[in-house]
Design a protein around this motif. Structure first.
Motif, short mmCIF file in Angstrom:
data_model
loop_
_atom_site.label_atom_id
_atom_site.label_comp_id
_atom_site.label_asym_id
_atom_site.label_seq_id
_atom_site.Cartn_x
_atom_site.Cartn_y
_atom_site.Cartn_z
N UNK A 18 73.68 72.73 99.95
CA UNK A 18 73.64 74.67 100.02
C UNK A 18 73.21 74.76 98.48
N UNK A 19 71.78 76.00 99.04
CA UNK A 19 71.04 76.13 97.97
C UNK A 19 71.50 77.22 97.44
N UNK A 20 72.28 78.31 98.05
CA UNK A 20 73.11 79.01 96.95
C UNK A 20 73.59 78.51 95.35
N UNK A 21 74.21 77.24 95.73
CA UNK A 21 74.85 76.35 94.69
C UNK A 21 74.02 75.28 94.29
N UNK A 22 74.03 76.26 92.30
CA UNK A 22 72.62 75.49 92.29
C UNK A 22 72.20 74.47 90.92
N UNK A 23 72.43 73.62 90.51
CA UNK A 23 72.22 72.36 89.33
C UNK A 23 72.88 73.32 88.23
N UNK A 24 73.95 72.60 87.79
CA UNK A 24 74.46 73.36 87.05
C UNK A 24 74.04 72.71 85.54
N UNK A 25 73.84 73.78 84.51
CA UNK A 25 72.68 73.43 83.35
C UNK A 25 72.81 72.04 82.38
N UNK A 26 72.57 71.79 82.04
CA UNK A 26 72.80 70.44 81.07
C UNK A 26 74.16 70.49 80.21
N UNK A 27 72.99 71.77 79.39
CA UNK A 27 74.09 72.07 78.28
C UNK A 27 74.97 72.74 78.33
N UNK A 28 75.35 73.20 79.93
CA UNK A 28 76.85 73.10 80.03
C UNK A 28 77.96 72.17 80.06
N UNK A 29 77.28 70.91 80.29
CA UNK A 29 78.29 69.97 80.16
C UNK A 29 78.06 69.70 78.86
#
Length: 896
Positions: free
Chosen positions: A723-734
């Protein structure tokens, strides 16, 4: 004749005297008509019609008098009125062989002063259509001038050659004033020149305008006032000696019925229920279609699957003929017919010199021989018409002679009875409460009889069984109980009217459950007549009590070549589940792919969802799929929504009921359905509303540490990939999350899904910020979501402060990802000064700040020129610490 002065009214003797109102006329009156609604009088003269408006003058509280005021003069040319009729602005004028219907229109502008100048209508007269007075003078014994018959409707009737001019004579304060005239109908008849007969045999008679009012619209303005009536429909009747014509006038002008008399008529009177015609010795009664036309004007749902009425075009019929010797005149009042007769032989008219002159437009009166003495033998009869209910009962009893055949004659007779009762109900002011209740009962009964006829008779109108049965108030079980099952066994074809009614009723999700016996009858009937509909009717809630063995028996007999095999398979699986045969159920469900099964549910949604008392209720099959194949269940409901078989709120309610949750509790299966909606990108779904539902549920679970009640169908990784509405989580969040171990897998999944939504391109961040309060910033989940939202809102400086305070190890990954392009200046304007300031303070995070400062200086040395770099360095810093970065900054230009 007693006159009175309104200013000084009579008091004691007034009630004992007759009050006569004089209305002077400039010409001799030829005919007159009284409006049945307003009471206004229209007087016809040779070249004009004069309208006298009825006025109510209140003398005092106990006395009010009536008066008439001349308000309008209608000048007409080229037609001499023999009879006229007037009703709420509609005027009908009749000569010997012509009929003209006009509509007087009032000025729509309020307060406009009365115009006393005549208003003339443009009525061009074509030479072929009209005849001048000069031509009439050319008539002689050797020539007969006959005009061709003509019928002009609507605007075309202005070409009749008849000139109409309005002259307003009323006062300025008159409430209703007529300023314009609209031509509605002109009809001209030609005499039969093949026979030389008396003039009376070729003249029109019995002109009448009949109003029908809106049901229940009577209101009384005051005690002594007339009752206001809201006009619903208007009909015009006129007659030749052997043929009568009935027109509908109001919204459209059209000929409704033509009446053929068995012998020459003398006079006729039209009522909403009957047409009464007198000949020399007979009183004849015919049916009319006024109530059928008015019913369609009153109810827009008429002629639908909800309501029906016999057609206006249905042939009229004679009800009865009664013998009266020497009939002369007839009139009607409520349920009374007043007849005037003369028993002795009537006077014989004098013969004219030439029979040809009888065909001319110059109408000379018939001269009767004057009797030498006063005539005797006159009689007056008042005949009470039979009550509508009694006549209805007689007609129904007579129709029983066709009970076994159910022919068109039976339908015609029962339709006449139905219209009779309907016409009586359209004037409730004349009915007593008990009489009205009796009529309503007869009306429902007549609808049931008509439903029986259309359900048994194989005609093009067999679908009318459905609306008539609905109007009858009969339940489906009561209708089925009226079927002669002994004659309609399995080997006999069931008529399509009954099939159509049952099929439609089963589709409407009625809150009625058929008994096992009737359900078996229905299955047997559809197996013979409509086998393709069998899987559908078995899904109806009304068929709940059908024996599953019987249902399976007939399903196995189906030839699936002309049906959807997957629909039959799902029906068998549902029946097998009812039987408790899980092996057979699994066998049927495995015979098709999941995608085909979804298509099967789309073809028949009631396999999963049924309506009971307005609520969506899951079926036994849906409950079983919830436990065994939840993915198939969610995909099927999604398919139903995509194909507009179920609404958004209805789907949400279905999953809550399915999972046994109350209105405020959200089951995981409903969350799975919302996520599936996002993945499917349905066009009718409001994205932000769906985002709100999902984020609210994620936040609630995270704040309460509440695990889902079932295993989620999709992980956050699945949603990001699909789904395009779910974006990749930003790396700094990890990096931020890794600072705290999340042992609970479900907790981590909900957090990842929430973070992914916030990182997506479609999410409106500002709308979710007020709902983040339950998430405490003391937790890693709350912190990450808070910083993510602030970042999406471009509040970078606040994010830098938060990360330096709570998680300094994430500051450099955050800066590398976020502080780019126009935000790059924050490296040296915000991050560098903050790090230097915190290093001065020391503390346990000193080493983290120091390593972050080195990374920051490396980035700043690359971005700035030497002079600018020197300006951003702290004045009290150690030169040896900053020297390597200064040397790199000074050499980078020569290196490049």
């Amino acid at each position: 004749m007693v006159g009175h002065d309104v200013e000084t009214p009579l008091c004691g003797t007034f009630r004992d005297q007759m009050s006569i109102i004089e209305m002077p006329l400039s010409e001799a009156p030829l005919c007159l008509s009284c409006c049945p609604v307003k009471g206004d009088l229209l007087v016809g003269c040779a070249n004009k019609l004069v309208l006298f408006s009825l006025k109510y003058q209140i003398v005092n509280e106990e006395l009010s008098v009536l008066d008439f005021e001349r308000s309008l003069v209608i000048h007409i040319r080229n037609i001499t009125p023999v009879e006229i009729s007037f009703c709420v602005g509609y005027v009908a004028v009749m000569s010997d062989l012509e009929v003209l219907i006009l509509k007087l229109e009032s000025n729509p502008k309020n307060g406009e002063s009365a115009n006393h100048h005549p208003h003339k209508t443009n009525s061009p007269m074509k030479p072929a259509e009209g005849i001048s007075n000069e031509a009439l003078q050319l008539e002689s014994d050797d020539f007969v001038i006959c005009q061709k018959p003509m019928e002009l409707l609507g605007e075309k009737s202005e070409q009749s050659g008849i000139s109409v001019t309005l002259e307003s004579t009323g006062l300025d304060d008159e409430k209703i004033k007529y300023f314009h005239v609209q031509h509605l109908l002109y009809r001209r008849f030609a005499p039969d020149i093949s026979s030389y007969v008396l003039s009376d045999d070729i003249k029109l008679h019995s002109l009448q305008l009949l109003p029908i009012y809106q049901t229940g619209s009577l209101t009384s303005a005051r005690k002594n006032s007339y009752q206001e009536k809201e006009l619903l429909s208007l009909f015009c009747f006129f007659s030749l000696p052997h043929v009568g014509y009935l027109y509908m006038v109001v919204k459209s002008v059209e000929l409704m019925s033509v009446y053929q008399y068995p012998e020459r008529s003398q006079q006729a009177v039209l009522t909403p229920q009957f047409l009464h015609v007198i000949t020399s010795n007979y009183l004849q009664c015919f049916t009319v279609r006024c109530s059928a036309a008015a019913a369609r004007e009153e109810d827009p749902d008429m002629d639908s699957t909800v309501k029906a009425c016999p057609p206006v075009s249905m042939d009229v019929c004679a009800l009865r003929i009664q013998l009266f010797i020497g009939l002369k005149a007839i009139c009607h009042f409520k349920n009374h017919i007043i007849l005037l007769t003369k028993a002795d032989p009537e006077a014989i008219p004098e013969r004219r010199e030439s029979p040809k002159r009888l065909l001319s437009r110059k109408a000379t009166s018939v001269k009767l021989k004057t009797p030498p003495v006063a005539e005797a033998g006159w009689n007056l009869y008042i005949v009470n018409t039979i009550s509508p209910v009694q006549l209805y009962r007689e007609m129904v009893d007579y129709s029983n002679t066709y009970k076994t055949a159910k022919t068109q004659s039976c339908i015609h007779l029962l339709s006449e009875a139905h219209l009779l009762v309907r016409a009586a109900l359209m004037d409730p002011s004349q009915l007593e409460p008990a009489e009205k209740a009796e009529l309503l009962e007869a009306f429902k009964e007549s609808c049931g009889h008509l439903g029986d006829c259309y359900s048994r008779l194989d005609t093009q109108c067999s679908h009318l069984a459905l609306p008539y049965y609905k109007m009858s108030g009969l339940s489906m079980a009561e209708v089925l109980a009226r079927v002669d099952w002994a004659a309609e066994d399995g080997s006999q074809k069931c008529e399509r009217g009954l099939i159509f009614y049952i099929n439609h009723s089963l589709y409407e999700n009625l809150d009625e459950e058929l008994s096992e016996e009737l359900a078996a009858r229905v299955v047997q009937m559809f197996h013979v007549a409509e086998p393709k509909q069998l899987p559908h009717i078995l899904c109806s809630p009304s068929m709940k009590n059908v024996n599953p063995l019987t249902a399976m028996h007939y399903l196995r007999k189906l030839d699936t070549s002309g049906l959807s095999s997957v629909l039959v398979t799902l029906s068998k699986a549902a029946v097998a589940l009812t039987m408790g045969d899980l092996d057979l159920h699994r066998q049927e469900m495995r015979s098709h792919s999941e995608m085909k099964l979804v298509c099967g549910f789309i073809l028949e949604p009631r396999l999963l969802i049924q309506q009971k008392k307005g609520q969506s209720v899951p079926t036994e099959l849906a409950l079983h799929l919830k436990e065994t194949q939840p993915g198939l269940l969610v995909a099927s409901v999604l398919g139903l929504q995509k194909n507009h078989k179920i609404g958004i709120e209805e789907a949400d309610s279905f999953f809550k009921v399915l999972c046994g949750k109350d209105e405020d509790t959200i089951p995981q299966l409903l969350v799975d359905f919302w996520e599936a909606q996002l993945v499917a990108c349905l066009p009718d779904v409001l994205l932000q509303e769906l985002f709100f539902k999902l984020t609210s549920q994620y936040i609630w679970r995270l704040s309460k540490r509440q695990p889902p009640d079932t295993i989620p169908l999709r992980t956050s990784e699945d949603l990001i990939n699909a789904c395009n509405h779910y974006g990749l989580i930003y790396p700094w969040v990890n990096v931020l999350i890794s600072s705290d171990s999340l042992a609970d897998k479900n907790y981590a999944e909900d957090l990842s899904k929430l973070q992914s939504l916030i990182c997506g391109p479609s999410f409106d961040i500002a709308s979710i910020v007020p709902f983040l309060e339950p998430l405490s910033e003391d937790t890693v989940a709350g912190l990450s979501v808070q910083v993510l939202c602030q970042t999406r809102l471009k509040e970078y400086e606040q994010c830098i402060d938060t990360l330096l305070e709570r998680c300094p190890e994430a500051i450099i990954p955050y800066a590398n990802h976020e502080l780019k392009e126009e935000n790059r200046t924050l490296w040296w304007k915000k991050l560098l000064p903050e790090l230097c300031e915190r290093i001065k303070c020391g503390g346990e995070k000193y080493q983290l700040y120091l390593s972050s400062l080195k990374e920051t200086l490396s980035v700043v040395a690359v971005e700035l020129e030497l002079r600018d770099f020197l300006n951003v360095l702290p004045e009290d810093g150690t030169a040896a610490f900053f020297l390597p970065y200064l040397l790199y900054c000074s050499r980078k230009k020569s290196l490049t």
